[in-house]
Scaffold this motif. Sequence first.
Motif: not given
Length: 396
Positions: A127, A148-151, A157, A160, A163-164
């Motif tokens: 992440i 994946a990502g963060s806010d 997130d 995210s 979806s990863a």
Amino acid sequence: MAISKKIRSQIAQGSWIRRMFEEGILLKRQHGADRVFDLSLGNPVLEPPSEFRTELLRIARDETPGTHRYMPNGGFPETRAAVAAALREESGIPFTPSEVIMTCGAGGAMNVILKALLDPGDEVVVIAPYFPEYVFYVDNQGGQVKVAGSDKGFQPDPASIASAITGRTRAVIVNSPNNPTGVIYSKETLAKIGQVVLDAERRLATEIYLISDEPYRKLIYSGVSYPFVYPHHVRTVVATSHSKDLGLAGERIGYIAANPADPARADLIDAATFANRTLGFVNAPAIAQRIVARIQRATVDIDAYRKKRDFLYSELTRIGYEIVKPDGAFYMFPRSPLPDDRAFVALLQSRLVLVVPGTGFGAPGYFRLSYCVDDRTLEGAIAGFEGAFAEATARS
Ligand SMILES: Cc1ncc(COP(=O)(O)O)c(C=O)c1O
């Protein structure tokens, strides 16, 4: 020279932190060490607590035969028991020694866990912003990283992460308090991640581990109690160390703790014990194991790090930097005043302040600074931060 092409390219792309460290050596040579303010490295500045030295001296005087021989690859039974007892007390979760194995730091623990879980081509979700070494640890064990990502507050997130995840995903790595942001992932965030992972397991008919990398777990400044990951997913395994909480980074001592609720934990611990041996660690260092068994409840002076955080946060926000206030670890991850974080890091460097571009952590547009440095370095860096901010704002 006949080194592998892969290692050559990893060295070339890999380490922004190392690069900044090397730049620092050059700058110190040119300008004098006391004029360069190096906030690029996470090397703990606080000395270990006094209990460490007492135990070290006790061991030095102990002439019991066999003290320095091999032991079971998972570590001394009494050290595993001491760690399990401390974990029970800290988390309220019923750990036993058979859920714990001792490792060469958190880095050793991560490699051992990944070796135990991955087949070639399996995927691991990290992440962003993330600790850059994860990419190499996963690659070491034949895996592939998915990001994946963060806010905006650097909480992961969940959408995210969802979806990863694919049918090849074997693990999701979480790291809280986080390097590079210092943010602690909230209980609510962890619950959402647990749910995402469980849903994916059901949808894809797979098993996915949450690997929680926690070397900063005890470096918390806000009075919050640490949100453990275990309650949120049965397949959770922790990697951690005493590099930061006891200031023992050079002694290479850490541990793995599997979730007592995981029905497959005995298999995981067996596989990790085998991996500890065959990766060449063999076992965690004997002297360090004997010491940490007796000082599980001691820490470095955490309040000293809190004071450094407070000083730096108030100075940098006064200047105008945008920062998510960190609650733990010893890093901050301000937004770069220039869109190109590498250009801004170069601007700071021209003012003899060394930090690491966010690009190195999978998060361009930010930069990381470490405040595990002496107060003179922190105070000395402020003028450079002020000048570079003014120059960047005038440019943009
Ligand atoms: C997030 C994270 N994980 C793992 C490590 C490795 O820790 P150790 O020195 O215990 O191997 C570090 C060290 O900086 C870290 O920041």
